[in-house]
Scaffold this active site. Structure first.
Site, PDB file in Angstrom:
ATOM      1  N   TYR A   1       0.847  -1.193   0.000  1.00 25.10           N
ATOM      2  CA  TYR A   1       0.000   0.000   0.000  1.00 25.10           C
ATOM      3  C   TYR A   1       0.888   1.251   0.000  1.00 25.10           C
ATOM      4  CZ  TYR A   1      -4.014  -2.935   1.235  1.00 25.10           C
ATOM      5  OH  TYR A   1      -5.000  -3.894   1.231  1.00 25.10           O
TER       6      TYR A   1
ATOM      7  N   ARG B   1      -7.245  -3.148  -8.990  1.00 25.73           N
ATOM      8  CA  ARG B   1      -7.974  -3.433  -7.757  1.00 25.73           C
ATOM      9  C   ARG B   1      -9.376  -2.825  -7.789  1.00 25.73           C
ATOM     10  NH1 ARG B   1      -6.806  -5.910  -3.017  1.00 25.73           N
ATOM     11  NH2 ARG B   1      -7.681  -5.085  -1.095  1.00 25.73           N
TER      12      ARG B   1
ATOM     13  N   ASP C   1      -6.747 -11.061  -1.643  1.00 23.40           N
ATOM     14  CA  ASP C   1      -6.348 -10.616  -0.319  1.00 23.40           C
ATOM     15  C   ASP C   1      -7.010  -9.296   0.051  1.00 23.40           C
ATOM     16  OD1 ASP C   1      -4.581  -9.680  -2.485  1.00 23.40           O
ATOM     17  OD2 ASP C   1      -3.608  -8.522  -0.908  1.00 23.40           O
ATOM     18  N   ASP C   2      -7.147  -9.093   1.347  1.00 22.68           N
ATOM     19  CA  ASP C   2      -7.623  -7.839   1.927  1.00 22.68           C
ATOM     20  C   ASP C   2      -8.978  -7.436   1.364  1.00 22.68           C
ATOM     21  OD1 ASP C   2      -5.224  -8.016   3.165  1.00 22.68           O
ATOM     22  OD2 ASP C   2      -4.295  -6.310   2.169  1.00 22.68           O
ATOM     23  N   MET C   3      -9.894  -8.411   1.345  1.00 19.29           N
ATOM     24  CA  MET C   3     -11.279  -8.203   0.925  1.00 19.29           C
ATOM     25  C   MET C   3     -12.187  -8.933   1.905  1.00 19.29           C
ATOM     26  SD  MET C   3     -10.997  -9.071  -3.155  1.00 19.29           S
ATOM     27  CE  MET C   3      -9.527  -8.644  -4.100  1.00 19.29           C
TER      28      MET C   3
END
Length: 355
Positions: A18, A53, A123-125
């Site tokens: 990020y 994304r 990932d990260d959902m």
């Protein structure tokens, strides 16, 4: 898609963090650096690239697309496996015919890059739906049918046994890893970060259980030296990956990729350490001194423990001015990354998590 057994293990770097993405010119230099280190993979997956994304159904503007095509070509010429990490955000929650068509269009567009590696990243959902593994497997099956990539990897929504993932993204469905491993073809690689999102250590014994559930050796998405979070962004990680036993990891993994820091040149000591884990003959100190500058590398070696153990605010309070003056005077690109970090250019912004 070639059988994974016939392909060499992937070892290299992921631009998968990020915050501030790497400049294009530094990405290009990585083609040379990775080859010199004997590494073989660059996975392009910065969270800041919205077309991978949140806005995955859209296409890059012409200028950005040309740069991406050039990047893929540069790595291909250097003998580096170039990969694209696509994160079709929450697609599994609504995999309708319309969305399926959009995914096919995206994959066919990516095919024109001629990138040999495709990563589908979940990932990260949010993940608390009972049929999560089945829906994700359906998406991957379609990607396999449409993609020209010679190898494909998947990052599960729950890519670690770290409890933080369930606190943030919801309860992991019962049997998720077992069901995902059974549904995905054997040749598909599956990423794993370890027992923590940012694992302090990676040992073969800890991987045996997840390998059994996923029905294959995992591919390590090693979140070292990444420093994009609220706490880790206050530090620099300038040493080889700690407590990674390559002799044992070889037998229980398909590959080992390190997620870089926001600072591309300061990521090189960790990558040189990764390379030396698997090739003891590599003169990583000599390579780093030549690549970063002798004086700069000497200062980074001296300060590596300090930057790891003390956060940026503590450093500025106690000896920040001396460090700023020293690294500013070195005037090398790597030293300038230290100066920029000390001055707060890479300060964590929570907004980056919602891009």
């Amino acid at each position: 898609m070639a059988a994974t057994a016939n392909l060499p293990p992937l070892r290299g770097v992921i631009e998968g963090f990020y915050g501030t993405a790497w400049p294009t010119e530094l990405r290009s230099l990585y083609a040379t650096w990775l080859a010199e280190l004997g590494l073989n993979c660059y996975l392009y997956a910065p969270k800041a690239d919205r077309y991978l994304r949140r806005a995955w159904t859209g296409h890059w503007p012409d200028g950005e697309w040309r740069l991406l095509r050039s990047l893929a070509e540069q790595h291909r010429k250097a003998g580096i496996t170039f990969g694209i990490g696509l994160s079709p955000f929450s697609l599994y929650a609504d995999y309708s015919p319309v969305q399926r068509g959009r995914l096919q269009e995206k994959i066919e567009r990516l095919n024109t890059l001629e990138a040999p590696f495709l990563a589908i990243l979940f990932d990260d959902m949010p993940g608390d739906q009972t049929d999560l593994a089945a829906r994700q497997a359906d998406i991957v099956a379609d990607c396999l049918a449409w993609s020209c990539a010679e190898r494909v990897a998947v990052c599960p929504t729950y890519y670690s046994s770290d409890p933080v993932l369930e606190r943030v993204f919801g309860a992991r469905p019962r049997g998720y890893w077992r069901d995902l491993g059974a549904a995905l073809p054997e040749q598909v690689d599956i990423f794993w970060t370890g027992d923590r999102v940012c694992a302090d250590a990676l040992h073969a014994a800890e991987l045996d259980a997840i390998n059994a559930e996923l029905r294959r050796p995992v591919t390590l998405w090693d979140n070292y030296p990444v420093n994009d979070g609220a706490a880790r962004s206050r530090h620099l990680y300038l040493e080889p990956p700690p407590m990674r036993d390559a002799d044992n990891l070889r037998g229980v993994t398909r590959g080992h990729l390190c997620n870089g820091m926001n600072q591309p040149r300061l990521t090189l000591p960790a990558l040189a350490g990764l390379a030396s884990l698997y090739d003891a003959s590599l003169d990583r100190h000599g390579w780093l001194a030549e690549t970063l500058g002798n004086a700069t590398y000497a200062s980074l070696q001296r300060d590596a423990r300090l930057f790891r153990e003390r956060d940026r605010e503590q450093l500025l309070e106690h000896n920040g001015q001396a460090l700023l003056q020293e690294y500013d005077a070195l005037a090398t690109p790597a030293a300038r990354e230290v100066v920029a970090w000390l001055r707060g250019d890479y300060t964590f912004d929570p907004a980056c998590l919602t891009d």
